[in-house]
Scaffold this motif. Structure first.
Motif, PDB file in Angstrom:
ATOM      1  N   HIS A 151      23.716   2.538  11.801  1.00 44.15           N
ATOM      2  CA  HIS A 151      22.803   2.295  12.937  1.00 44.15           C
ATOM      3  C   HIS A 151      23.381   2.740  14.283  1.00 44.15           C
ATOM      4  O   HIS A 151      22.893   3.700  14.841  1.00 44.15           O
ATOM      5  CB  HIS A 151      22.335   0.829  12.985  1.00 44.15           C
ATOM      6  CG  HIS A 151      21.772   0.375  11.691  1.00 44.15           C
ATOM      7  ND1 HIS A 151      20.688   1.000  11.117  1.00 44.15           N
ATOM      8  CD2 HIS A 151      22.153  -0.589  10.814  1.00 44.15           C
ATOM      9  CE1 HIS A 151      20.415   0.426   9.943  1.00 44.15           C
ATOM     10  NE2 HIS A 151      21.287  -0.535   9.744  1.00 44.15           N
TER      11      HIS A 151
ATOM     12  N   HIS B  73      23.578   5.863   4.289  1.00 49.45           N
ATOM     13  CA  HIS B  73      23.468   4.399   4.344  1.00 49.45           C
ATOM     14  C   HIS B  73      22.266   3.924   3.549  1.00 49.45           C
ATOM     15  O   HIS B  73      21.151   4.408   3.767  1.00 49.45           O
ATOM     16  CB  HIS B  73      23.364   3.908   5.783  1.00 49.45           C
ATOM     17  CG  HIS B  73      23.385   2.409   5.896  1.00 49.45           C
ATOM     18  ND1 HIS B  73      24.499   1.661   5.570  1.00 49.45           N
ATOM     19  CD2 HIS B  73      22.429   1.513   6.247  1.00 49.45           C
ATOM     20  CE1 HIS B  73      24.231   0.376   5.748  1.00 49.45           C
ATOM     21  NE2 HIS B  73      22.981   0.257   6.140  1.00 49.45           N
TER      22      HIS B  73
ATOM     23  N   ASP C 165      18.613   3.519   4.720  1.00 53.21           N
ATOM     24  CA  ASP C 165      18.850   2.076   4.766  1.00 53.21           C
ATOM     25  C   ASP C 165      18.184   1.430   3.552  1.00 53.21           C
ATOM     26  O   ASP C 165      17.538   2.084   2.743  1.00 53.21           O
ATOM     27  CB  ASP C 165      18.370   1.461   6.081  1.00 53.21           C
ATOM     28  CG  ASP C 165      19.080   0.132   6.398  1.00 53.21           C
ATOM     29  OD1 ASP C 165      19.957  -0.286   5.615  1.00 53.21           O
ATOM     30  OD2 ASP C 165      18.751  -0.481   7.423  1.00 53.21           O
TER      31      ASP C 165
ATOM     32  N   HIS D 223      20.956   0.343   0.705  1.00 56.21           N
ATOM     33  CA  HIS D 223      21.268  -0.837  -0.110  1.00 56.21           C
ATOM     34  C   HIS D 223      20.354  -0.758  -1.326  1.00 56.21           C
ATOM     35  O   HIS D 223      19.200  -1.189  -1.273  1.00 56.21           O
ATOM     36  CB  HIS D 223      21.032  -2.135   0.664  1.00 56.21           C
ATOM     37  CG  HIS D 223      21.637  -2.125   2.029  1.00 56.21           C
ATOM     38  ND1 HIS D 223      22.996  -2.205   2.237  1.00 56.21           N
ATOM     39  CD2 HIS D 223      21.087  -2.002   3.261  1.00 56.21           C
ATOM     40  CE1 HIS D 223      23.242  -2.148   3.539  1.00 56.21           C
ATOM     41  NE2 HIS D 223      22.107  -2.015   4.178  1.00 56.21           N
TER      42      HIS D 223
ATOM     43  N   HIS E 210      27.914  -2.186   9.095  1.00 59.24           N
ATOM     44  CA  HIS E 210      26.808  -2.160  10.059  1.00 59.24           C
ATOM     45  C   HIS E 210      27.372  -2.451  11.450  1.00 59.24           C
ATOM     46  O   HIS E 210      28.193  -3.358  11.600  1.00 59.24           O
ATOM     47  CB  HIS E 210      25.798  -3.269   9.746  1.00 59.24           C
ATOM     48  CG  HIS E 210      25.073  -3.106   8.454  1.00 59.24           C
ATOM     49  ND1 HIS E 210      25.488  -3.679   7.280  1.00 59.24           N
ATOM     50  CD2 HIS E 210      23.918  -2.465   8.169  1.00 59.24           C
ATOM     51  CE1 HIS E 210      24.625  -3.387   6.317  1.00 59.24           C
ATOM     52  NE2 HIS E 210      23.660  -2.653   6.821  1.00 59.24           N
TER      53      HIS E 210
HETATM   54 ZN   LIG Z   1      21.866  -1.541   6.189  1.00 60.35          ZN
END
Ligand SMILES: [Zn+2]
Length: 446
Positions: free
Chosen positions: A264, A63, A315, A65, A227
């Protein structure tokens, strides 16, 4: 041909072999030998002296971005919802150039910290071909890449969190996502690029989009990601709007199964964990980001015991400025023990989460995630004989409990990407200047 000789080797093969002194041999993009003792002589091979080093499978980041690499250090003391509402207007200005620079920066840092396969979740599309921009960056840095085509179609005016400026129309999203699969997705066993379908989160997309995205992914044979259950704010929002928990809402929309993984997954109760385990739905555990935003600590040991594959993720760098995958192994272990006691998670558990479990979440466990003959040559060689680690008898404990060691070599698909702790596929100082320039450009118009 590359021969790594005289190194400690943790294979993560079926027998979980650990070699005190062994060798790994790579021919082209495949592992052709792994064993104890010195390697046989191979004519014309590049021989790397692995003395003082540990060879591990390359890590899988489940995960991230990437675009956030150029929006780091903002809203540093905010909650998730406060942080998001600060950043949405900045993200509304990203373009191909900024995404390309950000993706190169974030992927280079992932490579420096042992990652060979990166998943990305990109969900802001103000204009330009931003998916192409990050795919090109991944090719340039040289990582195996699973970009998730994200989306948002629920803005403030319809009861969502994001402003109108960053959401898209549902039909436009589904058409663009299908086009991305048709253009980029390579399902072959040696694939360097696979597309994932990934509406952003329950509070930024409509139920219709979640449902249709699941239908699209299954029709095309690709994976699903979003998410889920990150904060108590999200749980309250779902309860107010739908009268159920985020995972019940996702299940109603078809979002369970081995082809689904959630980022998460912090706020699940016992019944939810049981259901996720029964359906082998995956979770991307992002301990640093969760701590940075004060979101909580996922019940990793319970999720694993229930049968969920739990991978690790850095993340987005806007909520984890370090962007270091190796650091996630350490934080996963420390936070799990802080939460659940000394037996909650071991060093070998977190190594397995970062490698085999991550590969399983992406559907690549037969190709990557362990050092075995016939698997793809994705591996990391860590130097453990310098002052910070020398004298720690268990090299896996040294790697995970100690400070991040130098990365002597990172191979992705048999190709060197990092050598002597430096990414060799891009020019690091030039990229660092471009990152600074891009962040200034994005913030200048705030
Ligand atoms: Zn995220």
């Amino acid at each position: 041909m590359i021969v790594i000789d005289g190194a400690a080797v943790v294979t993560l093969d079926r027998e979980r072999r650990e070699l005190t002194t062994g060798h790994v041999v790579v021919d082209g993009n495949r592992i052709v030998a792994v064993g104890p003792g010195p390697a046989p002589a191979y004519e014309g091979a590049r021989v790397i002296d692995g003395g003082g080093c540990l060879v591990t499978p390359g890590f899988v980041n489940t995960h991230q971005h990437l675009y956030q690499w150029v929006t780091r250090g903002l809203a540093t003391d905010a909650t998730l919802f406060g942080w998001l509402t600060t950043l949405y207007p900045v993200w509304a200005r990203i373009d191909e150039e900024s995404v390309h620079v950000a993706a190169q920066g974030a992927l280079a840092q992932l490579a420096r910290t042992g990652c060979t396969t990166a998943s990305d979740h990109h969900y802001v599309f103000p204009g330009g071909d931003l998916l192409e921009a990050e795919i090109l960056a991944a090719r340039e840095v040289g990582l195996r890449f699973h970009p998730a085509r994200g989306s948002m179609d629920l803005s403030e005016k319809d009861g969502g969190l994001p402003p109108d400026s960053v959401v898209q129309d549902r039909d436009e999203i589904l058409l663009a996502t299908e086009a991305a699969i048709d253009r980029w997705h390579d399902p072959s066993p040696e694939s360097m690029l696979q597309i994932v379908v990934a509406p952003c989160s329950p509070f930024s997309v409509t139920g219709e989009l979640m449902w249709e995205a699941a239908e699209l992914a299954r029709r095309k044979g690709v994976r699903l990601h979003t998410h889920l259950a990150e904060t108590t704010d999200e749980a309250d929002w779902c309860d107010d709007k739908f009268g159920c928990t985020p995972s019940e809402y996702a299940a109603q929309l078809g979002w369970t199964g081995p082809d689904v993984w959630f980022a998460h997954g912090i706020h699940f109760d016992d019944a939810e964990i049981k259901r996720l385990g029964q359906t082998t739905t995956g979770v991307a555990h992002c301990p640093s980001s969760n701590a940075r935003l004060g979101a909580g600590i996922a019940r990793v040991a319970d999720l694993r015991a229930a049968g969920c594959p739990v991978g690790l993720g850095v993340d987005g760098a806007a909520s984890n400025e370090a962007g270091s995958l190796l650091e996630e192994l350490r934080h996963a272990l420390l936070f799990a023990r802080a939460r659940g006691g000394p037996q909650a998670l071991g060093v070998r558990d977190v190594l397995e989460m970062a490698t085999l479990d991550g590969a399983r979440i992406l559907g690549r466990e037969h190709e990557i995630g362990s050092l075995e003959v016939g698997k793809l040559a994705d591996l990391a060689v860590w130097r453990l004989d310098t002052l910070p680690h020398a004298g720690i008898p268990d090299p896996i404990a040294a790697l995970i409990l100690g400070t991040p060691p130098p990365l002597e070599l990172l191979l992705v698909n048999g190709r060197p990407v990092v050598e002597h702790d430096t990414v060799i596929t891009i020019d690091e100082p030039t990229l660092a200047r471009q990152v600074t320039h891009t962040q200034h450009r994005l913030l200048a118009t705030t």
